[in-house]
Design a protein around this motif. Structure first.
Motif, PDB file in Angstrom:
ATOM      1  N   UNK A 191       0.799  -1.224   0.000  1.00  0.00           N
ATOM      2  CA  UNK A 191       0.000   0.000   0.000  1.00  0.00           C
ATOM      3  C   UNK A 191       0.827   1.269   0.000  1.00  0.00           C
ATOM      4  N   UNK A 192       2.148   1.137   0.177  1.00  0.00           N
ATOM      5  CA  UNK A 192       2.994   2.341   0.171  1.00  0.00           C
ATOM      6  C   UNK A 192       3.229   2.817  -1.263  1.00  0.00           C
ATOM      7  N   UNK A 193       3.520   4.108  -1.414  1.00  0.00           N
ATOM      8  CA  UNK A 193       3.957   4.651  -2.704  1.00  0.00           C
ATOM      9  C   UNK A 193       5.469   4.645  -2.801  1.00  0.00           C
ATOM     10  N   UNK A 194       6.126   4.607  -1.632  1.00  0.00           N
ATOM     11  CA  UNK A 194       7.596   4.619  -1.602  1.00  0.00           C
ATOM     12  C   UNK A 194       8.066   4.054  -0.271  1.00  0.00           C
ATOM     13  N   UNK A 195       9.268   3.498  -0.283  1.00  0.00           N
ATOM     14  CA  UNK A 195       9.897   3.060   0.967  1.00  0.00           C
ATOM     15  C   UNK A 195      11.254   3.744   1.092  1.00  0.00           C
ATOM     16  N   UNK A 196      11.664   3.961   2.345  1.00  0.00           N
ATOM     17  CA  UNK A 196      12.973   4.552   2.642  1.00  0.00           C
ATOM     18  C   UNK A 196      13.668   3.627   3.630  1.00  0.00           C
ATOM     19  N   UNK A 197      14.911   3.276   3.317  1.00  0.00           N
ATOM     20  CA  UNK A 197      15.688   2.478   4.277  1.00  0.00           C
ATOM     21  C   UNK A 197      16.581   3.424   5.068  1.00  0.00           C
ATOM     22  N   UNK A 198      16.222   3.633   6.358  1.00  0.00           N
ATOM     23  CA  UNK A 198      17.013   4.545   7.208  1.00  0.00           C
ATOM     24  C   UNK A 198      17.452   3.834   8.480  1.00  0.00           C
ATOM     25  N   UNK A 199      17.392   2.490   8.477  1.00  0.00           N
ATOM     26  CA  UNK A 199      17.790   1.728   9.668  1.00  0.00           C
ATOM     27  C   UNK A 199      19.298   1.543   9.689  1.00  0.00           C
ATOM     28  N   UNK A 200      19.784   1.106  10.810  1.00  0.00           N
ATOM     29  CA  UNK A 200      21.205   0.809  10.918  1.00  0.00           C
ATOM     30  C   UNK A 200      21.460   0.054  12.206  1.00  0.00           C
ATOM     31  N   UNK A 201      22.415  -0.857  12.163  1.00  0.00           N
ATOM     32  CA  UNK A 201      22.741  -1.625  13.367  1.00  0.00           C
ATOM     33  C   UNK A 201      23.444  -0.739  14.394  1.00  0.00           C
ATOM     34  N   UNK A 242       5.518  -1.983  -5.033  1.00  0.00           N
ATOM     35  CA  UNK A 242       5.953  -0.617  -4.700  1.00  0.00           C
ATOM     36  C   UNK A 242       7.211  -0.324  -5.518  1.00  0.00           C
ATOM     37  N   UNK A 243       7.173   0.723  -6.333  1.00  0.00           N
ATOM     38  CA  UNK A 243       8.281   0.964  -7.268  1.00  0.00           C
ATOM     39  C   UNK A 243       9.447   1.758  -6.657  1.00  0.00           C
ATOM     40  N   UNK A 244       9.134   2.679  -5.744  1.00  0.00           N
ATOM     41  CA  UNK A 244      10.129   3.682  -5.346  1.00  0.00           C
ATOM     42  C   UNK A 244      10.860   3.261  -4.075  1.00  0.00           C
ATOM     43  N   UNK A 245      12.197   3.294  -4.128  1.00  0.00           N
ATOM     44  CA  UNK A 245      13.038   2.868  -2.997  1.00  0.00           C
ATOM     45  C   UNK A 245      14.139   3.906  -2.815  1.00  0.00           C
ATOM     46  N   UNK A 246      14.173   4.524  -1.630  1.00  0.00           N
ATOM     47  CA  UNK A 246      15.224   5.493  -1.321  1.00  0.00           C
ATOM     48  C   UNK A 246      16.094   4.914  -0.212  1.00  0.00           C
ATOM     49  N   UNK A 300      17.799  -4.343  -8.480  1.00  0.00           N
ATOM     50  CA  UNK A 300      16.461  -4.843  -8.151  1.00  0.00           C
ATOM     51  C   UNK A 300      15.416  -4.516  -9.213  1.00  0.00           C
ATOM     52  N   UNK A 301      15.711  -3.528 -10.062  1.00  0.00           N
ATOM     53  CA  UNK A 301      14.701  -3.090 -11.021  1.00  0.00           C
ATOM     54  C   UNK A 301      13.767  -2.040 -10.437  1.00  0.00           C
ATOM     55  N   UNK A 302      13.955  -1.717  -9.162  1.00  0.00           N
ATOM     56  CA  UNK A 302      13.114  -0.689  -8.531  1.00  0.00           C
ATOM     57  C   UNK A 302      13.572   0.704  -8.960  1.00  0.00           C
ATOM     58  N   UNK A 303      12.722   1.687  -8.740  1.00  0.00           N
ATOM     59  CA  UNK A 303      13.069   3.093  -9.001  1.00  0.00           C
ATOM     60  C   UNK A 303      13.826   3.615  -7.782  1.00  0.00           C
ATOM     61  N   UNK A 304      15.128   3.394  -7.790  1.00  0.00           N
ATOM     62  CA  UNK A 304      15.906   3.679  -6.576  1.00  0.00           C
ATOM     63  C   UNK A 304      16.607   5.034  -6.647  1.00  0.00           C
TER      64      UNK A 304
END
Ligand SMILES: NC(=O)c1ccc[n+]([C@@H]2O[C@H](COP(=O)([O-])OP(=O)(O)OC[C@H]3O[C@@H](n4cnc5c(N)ncnc54)[C@H](OP(=O)(O)O)[C@@H]3O)[C@@H](O)[C@H]2O)c1
Length: 227
Positions: free
Chosen positions: A64-74, A103-107, A141-145
């Motif tokens: 259901x998201x339009x975009x995801x953002x990876x901002x995690x870190x160990x 979901x196409x967009x990945x930041x 991945x083929x995503x819109x990164x």
């Protein structure tokens, strides 16, 4: 837009969620501790409880998201194992979930030095190898990164003024860029990282780009347009 930020209670992520919520987006933050939910709600965001390492798939959160953002870190106190399970594994799981749910967009919040992890000393090398592999997975991945590689993060107030340096790989360049190439060093306030991520999410021209980010003297929208 509906945006899911993985690592939602992180210092950059909370700033980003707050900005997105203030602009009227549905800002969802994936956090593993229910105790963190109240901080997200206070920022105007929607807490989603889930664990990047323990959950087999993130599909239910990403759907259901339009975009995801990876901002995690160990984090700096973690050992090599968690660099693999969070900095690499979490980013990979997020990309897999984006693909699985359409979901196409990945930041991606990456890091300076991820272009040449072999030149770093321990323990940074483990971290940068994980970041480099995660970036490569997302690129393939083929995503819109968009991959954003900030310099050393500070808690100084943001200025809205940045400097970016871009991917030197000619195969990835779609047009001539006036920006300097990757491989730079310097600080950047977390406030400005969050502001850049928010701008990237609404700037389709940043799709397929990898850039380093530092404090500087160029307004964010001008710097992004120059890439
Ligand atoms: N520090 C630097 O100078 C620097 C430079 C360049 C790039 N970066 C990158 O910038 C990004 C943001 O930095 P930051 O300072 O905002 O980081 P941060 O405050 O340490 O936030 C990282 C977040 O990731 C979450 N996390 C860890 N394991 C998780 C799991 N299994 N499931 C869900 N969430 C999990 C943490 O949650 P918990 O509180 O539950 O652990 C934490 O809220 C990171 O990717 C970092 O690697 C940092």
């Amino acid at each position: 837009m509906d945006i899911l930020v993985a690592g939602g209670h992180g210092k950059v992520a909370l700033r980003l969620l707050s900005l997105l919520a203030a602009r009227g987006h549905t800002a969802r933050g994936l956090v593993r501790s229910p105790a963190h939910a109240a901080d997200l709600t206070a920022a105007g965001a929607v807490p989603v409880i889930g664990d990047l390492e323990k959950d087999e798939t993130l599909d239910a959160y990403v759907k259901g998201a339009d975009a995801v953002v990876f901002a995690a870190g160990a984090g700096p106190g973690s050992g090599p194992e968690r660099k693999r399970t969070v900095d690499l594994g979490g980013a990979v799981k997020l990309a897999d979930a984006a693909r699985a749910t359409g979901v196409r967009r990945y930041v991606m919040v990456s890091s300076i030095g991820a272009d040449r992890p072999e030149s770093a000393g321990e323990p940074m090398r483990e971290y940068l190898v994980a970041k480099a592999e995660a970036d490569e997975y997302v690129r393939a991945s083929g995503l819109d990164y968009t991959i954003v590689r900030p310099g050393s993060l500070t808690d100084d107030p943001g200025t809205g003024l940045v400097k970016v340096s871009t991917d030197s790989d000619p195969r990835r360049k779609t047009h001539a860029s006036s920006l300097p190439e990757l491989g730079n060093r310097g600080p950047v306030p977390r406030d400005d990282v969050a502001a850049v991520l928010a701008a990237v999410l609404i700037t389709p021209a940043t799709i397929g780009k990898t850039f380093e980010l530092f404090t500087g003297d160029t307004p964010i929208h001008v710097a992004l347009a120059a890439g």
